[in-house]
Write an enzyme that holds these catalytic residues in place. Structure first.
Site, short mmCIF file in Angstrom:
data_model
loop_
_atom_site.label_atom_id
_atom_site.label_comp_id
_atom_site.label_asym_id
_atom_site.label_seq_id
_atom_site.Cartn_x
_atom_site.Cartn_y
_atom_site.Cartn_z
N ASP A 93 -16.10 -25.41 -4.30
CA ASP A 93 -14.95 -26.29 -4.22
C ASP A 93 -15.51 -27.71 -4.35
O ASP A 93 -16.62 -27.89 -4.86
CB ASP A 93 -14.20 -26.09 -2.90
CG ASP A 93 -12.80 -26.71 -2.89
OD1 ASP A 93 -11.89 -26.11 -3.48
OD2 ASP A 93 -12.63 -27.80 -2.31
N LYS B 280 -10.95 -20.09 3.38
CA LYS B 280 -11.51 -21.37 2.94
C LYS B 280 -12.55 -21.80 3.97
O LYS B 280 -12.47 -21.44 5.14
CB LYS B 280 -10.42 -22.43 2.83
CG LYS B 280 -10.71 -23.50 1.79
CD LYS B 280 -10.47 -23.00 0.38
CE LYS B 280 -10.70 -24.09 -0.66
NZ LYS B 280 -10.37 -23.67 -2.02
#
Length: 442
Positions: free
Chosen positions: A161, A121
């Site tokens: 995201d 991430k």
């Protein structure tokens, strides 16, 4: 010193990350005690330690000619079953703790899909909101000028995201291509015309509803006529609402950071199209819905969890649904909670759901549709081929069905109730842990 104490001492001041670890450990540590080989290889301790963390400066110039500076991150958590895979988040709330929690969860989520993807991430504390396209482009180009050296189609494949949509992915991909002088599938969530996959925008929301449908199949029911409350009004919320409406359910709420709308008559396909245009084109606020549809009500500064419903789908952000909200939902008849966002339910809320035998599905299982189609996009990029929408959707359904089956396998309790949190955590753990043991101490 026990496992959790060691992890907590090594990660001070990281509440989001420690919350994620504790919630998983509740089920994994007893499972490890029953399977000593995992304990001997210290697989959980290794899973909680990123393989690599990259932190870098992102300087850029705004439209007034002023130099601005943000911080960029990439947490490469685990590559034991495939290249690092996970989104980039551009939002003021981004910290190392938030990204470590997301990367930790992503490792389990990707494992559950059955696809060869590790966990990662990244992102920045940059806020795209209120910025011009030119400012967003300059920021993305500066961000990728550093990140490019740490990613690649066989190393790390980021996606979008919060704050990173098709526009941002386009700017990031363009800069990577310019620097590397090659066209490769280094990012997912790309435009279909230049290497993206069909139904990628819809995948997380659709997958969420496909999972809920699998739950109902196990108890012999359907979504027809069920009342659903949804938080958020972004990509996941919109497509979860769309698929719910197609299945005959009645969606009555959506929200943004200003508050939520409640439409007792139900959000129809026509009303949802208005919300989509409002949020995606006009960049407006959800409160404008009641101007168009005065029969609805807007509740400023509130969350939708006090509205009676059968199913609740938190699709906004982490820790948006607390213990008080959970009690309201249960008292108002809600029996199913599936997470469209990452860790939107607090520890207290989850404990209450489990105590009351609510069918609660954590995000690592319920919202895995997005990364599943990202994995399919990687496959299509490797083949230099684009599948038709129907094929991608069929494969998404198969993957979600497999995730549900894994949750049932590891989460069914003696009385027949399915603890989806337990099943998702243990199911995601086993594949990664077995691969770690096979590959030695690395």
């Amino acid at each position: 010193m026990n496992i959790l104490t060691t992890i907590q001492e090594r990660n001070p001041g990281e509440p989001e990350f420690l919350q994620a670890v504790h919630e998983v450990a509740e089920y994994i540590i007893p499972f490890i005690e029953q399977n000593p080989r995992y304990k001997a290889f210290k697989v959980f301790e290794r899973m909680a330690e990123p393989e690599r963390v990259i932190i870098f400066r992102v300087p850029w110039v705004d439209d007034k000619g002023e130099i601005r500076i943000n911080r960029g991150y990439r947490v490469q958590m685990s590559s034991v079953i495939g290249p690092y895979k996970g989104g980039l988040r551009f939002h003021p709330s981004v910290t190392l703790s938030v990204l470590k929690f997301l990367a930790f969860e992503q490792t389990y989520k990707n494992s559950l899909t059955g696809l060869p993807m590790g966990g990662g991430k990244g992102g920045s504390d940059f806020d795209p909101k209120g910025k011009s396209d030119a400012e967003v482009m300059r920021f993305c180009q500066s961000f990728m000028t550093e990140l490019y050296r740490h990613i690649g189609p066989d190393l790390d494949v980021p996606a979008g995201d919060i704050g990173v949509g098709k526009r941002e992915i386009g700017y990031l991909f363009g800069q990577y291509k310019r620097i590397k002088n090659e066209f490769t599938g280094v990012l997912t969530g790309k435009g279909f015309e230049w290497g993206g996959s069909r139904i990628r925008p819809e995948a997380t929301g659709y997958g969420l509803i496909y999972f809920v449908q699998e739950i109902f199949k196990t108890i012999g029911e359907t979504l027809e006529g069920k009342v659903i409350t949804i938080s958020g009004s972004g990509n996941v919320a919109q497509f979860a609402a769309e698929k719910s409406i197609q299945c005959g359910a009645k969606v009555v709420t959506m929200s943004d950071s200003d508050g939520y709308i409640y439409d007792q008559t139900g959000i129809t396909a026509e009303k949802l199209a208005f919300i989509t245009e409002l949020k995606e084109v006009k960049r407006g606020r959800i409160s404008e819905y009641v101007d168009r549809y005065p029969g609805a009500r807007f509740f400023p500064g509130e969350k939708p969890w006090g509205i009676p419903c059968d199913i609740a789908l938190p699709c906004a952000t982490q820790n948006e649904l607390d213990g008080h909200d959970a009690r309201l939902l249960i008292d108002n008849g809600c029996r199913y909670v599936a997470e469209g966002a990452n860790m939107p339910c607090t520890t207290e809320a989850v404990a209450l759901f489990n105590k009351e035998r609510i069918y609660y599905v954590p995000g690592k299982a319920a919202n895995a549709g997005g990364v599943a189609v990202s994995g399919l996009e990687m496959t299509q990029n490797s083949l230099r081929y684009a599948w038709f929408k129907e094929k991608v959707d069929d494969r998404l359904r198969i993957i979600i069905k497999g995730i549900h089956a894994t949750c049932v396998q590891y989460g069914r309790e003696e009385d027949g109730h399915i603890n989806y949190e337990k099943g998702a955590n243990i199911g995601g753990f086993v594949k990664v842990a077995d691969a770690m043991i096979d590959q030695g101490v690395v």
